[in-house]
Design an enzyme around this catalytic site. Structure first.
Site, PDB file in Angstrom:
ATOM      1  N   CYS A   8       0.841  -1.204   0.000  1.00 49.17           N
ATOM      2  CA  CYS A   8       0.000   0.000   0.000  1.00 49.17           C
ATOM      3  C   CYS A   8       0.880   1.259   0.000  1.00 49.17           C
ATOM      4  O   CYS A   8       1.778   1.398   0.838  1.00 49.17           O
ATOM      5  CB  CYS A   8      -0.921  -0.007   1.227  1.00 49.17           C
ATOM      6  SG  CYS A   8      -1.903   1.497   1.329  1.00 49.17           S
TER       7      CYS A   8
ATOM      8  N   ASN B 192      -0.825  -8.732 -11.008  1.00 46.53           N
ATOM      9  CA  ASN B 192      -1.950  -7.809 -10.775  1.00 46.53           C
ATOM     10  C   ASN B 192      -1.659  -6.450 -11.412  1.00 46.53           C
ATOM     11  O   ASN B 192      -0.539  -5.970 -11.359  1.00 46.53           O
ATOM     12  CB  ASN B 192      -2.133  -7.668  -9.236  1.00 46.53           C
ATOM     13  CG  ASN B 192      -3.046  -6.522  -8.831  1.00 46.53           C
ATOM     14  OD1 ASN B 192      -2.618  -5.633  -8.109  1.00 46.53           O
ATOM     15  ND2 ASN B 192      -4.278  -6.534  -9.278  1.00 46.53           N
ATOM     16  N   GLY B 193      -2.696  -5.881 -12.006  1.00 45.63           N
ATOM     17  CA  GLY B 193      -2.585  -4.526 -12.536  1.00 45.63           C
ATOM     18  C   GLY B 193      -3.256  -4.343 -13.877  1.00 45.63           C
ATOM     19  O   GLY B 193      -2.824  -4.917 -14.876  1.00 45.63           O
ATOM     20  N   ASP B 194      -4.375  -3.610 -13.883  1.00 49.46           N
ATOM     21  CA  ASP B 194      -5.055  -3.181 -15.113  1.00 49.46           C
ATOM     22  C   ASP B 194      -5.753  -4.294 -15.880  1.00 49.46           C
ATOM     23  O   ASP B 194      -6.050  -4.114 -17.064  1.00 49.46           O
ATOM     24  CB  ASP B 194      -4.069  -2.506 -16.099  1.00 49.46           C
ATOM     25  CG  ASP B 194      -3.357  -1.308 -15.488  1.00 49.46           C
ATOM     26  OD1 ASP B 194      -3.902  -0.731 -14.531  1.00 49.46           O
ATOM     27  OD2 ASP B 194      -2.259  -0.972 -15.976  1.00 49.46           O
TER      28      ASP B 194
ATOM     29  N   ARG C 282      -9.989  -3.245  -9.889  1.00 48.89           N
ATOM     30  CA  ARG C 282     -10.955  -2.283 -10.422  1.00 48.89           C
ATOM     31  C   ARG C 282     -11.783  -2.819 -11.574  1.00 48.89           C
ATOM     32  O   ARG C 282     -12.871  -2.310 -11.846  1.00 48.89           O
ATOM     33  CB  ARG C 282     -10.227  -0.992 -10.825  1.00 48.89           C
ATOM     34  CG  ARG C 282      -9.669  -0.242  -9.618  1.00 48.89           C
ATOM     35  CD  ARG C 282      -8.620   0.754 -10.017  1.00 48.89           C
ATOM     36  NE  ARG C 282      -7.493   0.096 -10.670  1.00 48.89           N
ATOM     37  CZ  ARG C 282      -6.528   0.716 -11.322  1.00 48.89           C
ATOM     38  NH1 ARG C 282      -6.563   2.028 -11.423  1.00 48.89           N
ATOM     39  NH2 ARG C 282      -5.543   0.042 -11.881  1.00 48.89           N
TER      40      ARG C 282
HETATM   41  C1  LIG Z   1     -10.381   1.446  -3.668  1.00 44.86           C
HETATM   42  C2  LIG Z   1      -9.158   0.587  -3.588  1.00 44.86           C
HETATM   43  C3  LIG Z   1      -8.790   0.041  -2.376  1.00 44.86           C
HETATM   44  C4  LIG Z   1      -7.656  -0.782  -2.283  1.00 44.86           C
HETATM   45  N1  LIG Z   1      -7.367  -1.402  -1.084  1.00 44.86           N
HETATM   46  C5  LIG Z   1      -6.355  -2.305  -1.018  1.00 44.86           C
HETATM   47  C6  LIG Z   1      -6.128  -3.092   0.160  1.00 44.86           C
HETATM   48  O1  LIG Z   1      -6.848  -2.997   1.168  1.00 44.86           O
HETATM   49  N2  LIG Z   1      -5.072  -3.948   0.134  1.00 44.86           N
HETATM   50  C7  LIG Z   1      -4.261  -4.105  -0.959  1.00 44.86           C
HETATM   51  O2  LIG Z   1      -3.330  -4.916  -0.937  1.00 44.86           O
HETATM   52  N3  LIG Z   1      -4.470  -3.400  -2.082  1.00 44.86           N
HETATM   53  C8  LIG Z   1      -5.499  -2.540  -2.145  1.00 44.86           C
HETATM   54  N4  LIG Z   1      -5.763  -1.882  -3.315  1.00 44.86           N
HETATM   55  C9  LIG Z   1      -4.945  -2.198  -4.519  1.00 44.86           C
HETATM   56  C10 LIG Z   1      -5.607  -3.330  -5.319  1.00 44.86           C
HETATM   57  O3  LIG Z   1      -5.661  -4.538  -4.591  1.00 44.86           O
HETATM   58  C11 LIG Z   1      -4.832  -3.594  -6.641  1.00 44.86           C
HETATM   59  O4  LIG Z   1      -3.517  -3.948  -6.316  1.00 44.86           O
HETATM   60  C12 LIG Z   1      -4.801  -2.361  -7.545  1.00 44.86           C
HETATM   61  O5  LIG Z   1      -6.094  -1.767  -7.637  1.00 44.86           O
HETATM   62  C13 LIG Z   1      -4.316  -2.724  -8.943  1.00 44.86           C
HETATM   63  O6  LIG Z   1      -5.129  -3.713  -9.523  1.00 44.86           O
HETATM   64  P1  LIG Z   1      -6.283  -3.360 -10.609  1.00 44.86           P
HETATM   65  O7  LIG Z   1      -5.638  -2.581 -11.702  1.00 44.86           O
HETATM   66  O8  LIG Z   1      -6.802  -4.703 -11.034  1.00 44.86           O
HETATM   67  O9  LIG Z   1      -7.299  -2.537  -9.874  1.00 44.86           O
HETATM   68  C14 LIG Z   1      -6.861  -1.039  -3.418  1.00 44.86           C
HETATM   69  C15 LIG Z   1      -7.227  -0.462  -4.642  1.00 44.86           C
HETATM   70  C16 LIG Z   1      -8.364   0.331  -4.740  1.00 44.86           C
HETATM   71  C17 LIG Z   1      -8.740   0.902  -6.081  1.00 44.86           C
END
Ligand SMILES: Cc1cc2nc3c(=O)[nH]c(=O)nc-3n(C[C@H](O)[C@H](O)[C@H](O)COP(=O)(O)O)c2cc1C
Length: 318
Positions: free
Chosen positions: A102, A206-208, A231
């Site tokens: 984070c 993970n990512g996008d 997301r």
């Molecule tokens: C609203 C929000 C809250 C998130 N909270 C956490 C969390 O509690 N723990 C964590 O490891 N990552 C958290 N993330 C990151 C996501 O797990 C993920 O790594 C990041 O969104 C990238 O993946 P994506 O592109 O599929 O969204 C959060 C992301 C978003 C958008």
């Protein structure tokens, strides 16, 4: 052997998202098209082992339908990780994940999460304390990024030396926050390191990722065990659908409204008055109330509701 070894390859994970992936939303997703693996929102162990516990313990609520479920924790004090890990085993979680990724100011300021990339002595103490607390009964994993200011594979080498059961990598550095596209080639490099250092550690990218097909292609290209999606679920609650893709845009206005109504009713029956602010539901409004005539006006009306009863009444009347 642990349950991770029995998951399909690649397995698809609903990413932890604070204020999003609570028990209610995980149940909604599981009812639409189940993920292979779920994570809780991140929960602070130092808060959990303090008088503030009642405020945090609710984040660990779950039901039998959101399975297998990994509890994600973060914090600073190894003894609190140890105690919490013992409790999570007792509570029936399938695994424990350490948030080392984070990038938010509050967490970084206290030296936790992604800041641990710069404090490996503490990172190793935290991992060991958690592994000892879990006592081999459930797997222990880490979710992290590609580095702090720059991509830094020495961090992943270090993590792979800790005998983790799984390592999930969000393909950006801490500095990049979410501002650039994820670097999947670098995730692939961590996968290669895994073979040399710790062949039993599963690697999740993970990512996008916005669709299951995209995830399958990336898993194949980079030889990954799993794909984590965050997301993308906002674009399509049926994202994890196997076989022919379930396209959210093909769902009717009534089907979309009914799913939001189901979410709101579950929210109302799960969270007592004030336990979770109603505004957290607004994050989902755009997902459900979308793609039909009048959706924008309807969202504006729904997002001003001040109770779940008012929201449900409005959703019934449309
Ligand atoms: C609203 C929000 C809250 C998130 N909270 C956490 C969390 O509690 N723990 C964590 O490891 N990552 C958290 N993330 C990151 C996501 O797990 C993920 O790594 C990041 O969104 C990238 O993946 P994506 O592109 O599929 O969204 C959060 C992301 C978003 C958008």
């Amino acid at each position: 052997m642990n349950f991770l070894d029995n998951l399909p390859r690649p397995f698809f994970v609903l990413a932890p998202m604070d204020d999003v992936t609570d028990t209610v939303f995980r149940q909604v997703v599981a009812g639409c098209a189940p993920a292979d693996l779920y994570f809780t929102e991140f929960v602070n162990v130092d808060g959990l082992q303090s008088p503030g516990r009642p405020n945090l313990i609710k984040k660990l609520k779950f039901t039998d339908s959101e399975q297998p479920l990994i509890a994600q924790i973060w914090g600073m004090k190894p003894e609190n990780f140890h105690k919490t890990a013992q409790e999570l085993v007792e509570m029936g979680f399938a695994g424990i994940d350490l948030n080392f990724g984070c990038p938010q100011k509050n967490e970084i300021k206290c030296g936790a999460c992604a800041a641990l990339m710069n404090n490996r002595d503490l990172a190793v103490e935290i991992i060991k304390a958690t592994q000892e607390g879990a006592a081999g009964k459930i797997p222990v994993s880490v979710k992290t990024r590609l580095g702090f200011a720059e991509v830094d594979l020495s961090w992943h080498e270090f993590l792979l030396e800790q005998k983790l059961n799984m390592l999930s990598i969000h393909g950006r550095t801490k500095r990049e926050m979410s501002k650039v596209p994820a670097h999947w080639d670098d995730i692939g490099k961590v996968r290669q390191l895994r073979d040399k250092i710790s062949p039993k550690t599963l690697i999740v990218g993970n990512g996008d990722v916005m669709t299951r097909e995209q995830g399958e292609k990336l898993a194949k290209k980079h030889n990954l065990d799993g794909i984590m999606i965050g997301r993308g679920i906002f674009q399509n609650p049926f994202l994890f659908c196997k076989g022919r893709p379930c396209k959210w845009e093909d769902y009717s206005k009534q089907q979309k409204i009914d799913l939001y109504k189901k979410h709101v009713e579950l929210f109302a029956s799960t969270w007592q008055e004030g336990e979770r602010p109603i505004v957290t539901l607004n994050k989902f409004c755009k997902t459900y109330i979308n793609g039909f005539d009048g959706a924008k006006e309807m969202r504006e009306e729904l997002m001003h509701c001040s109770s779940t009863a008012e929201l449900t009444t409005k959703l019934i009347s449309v």
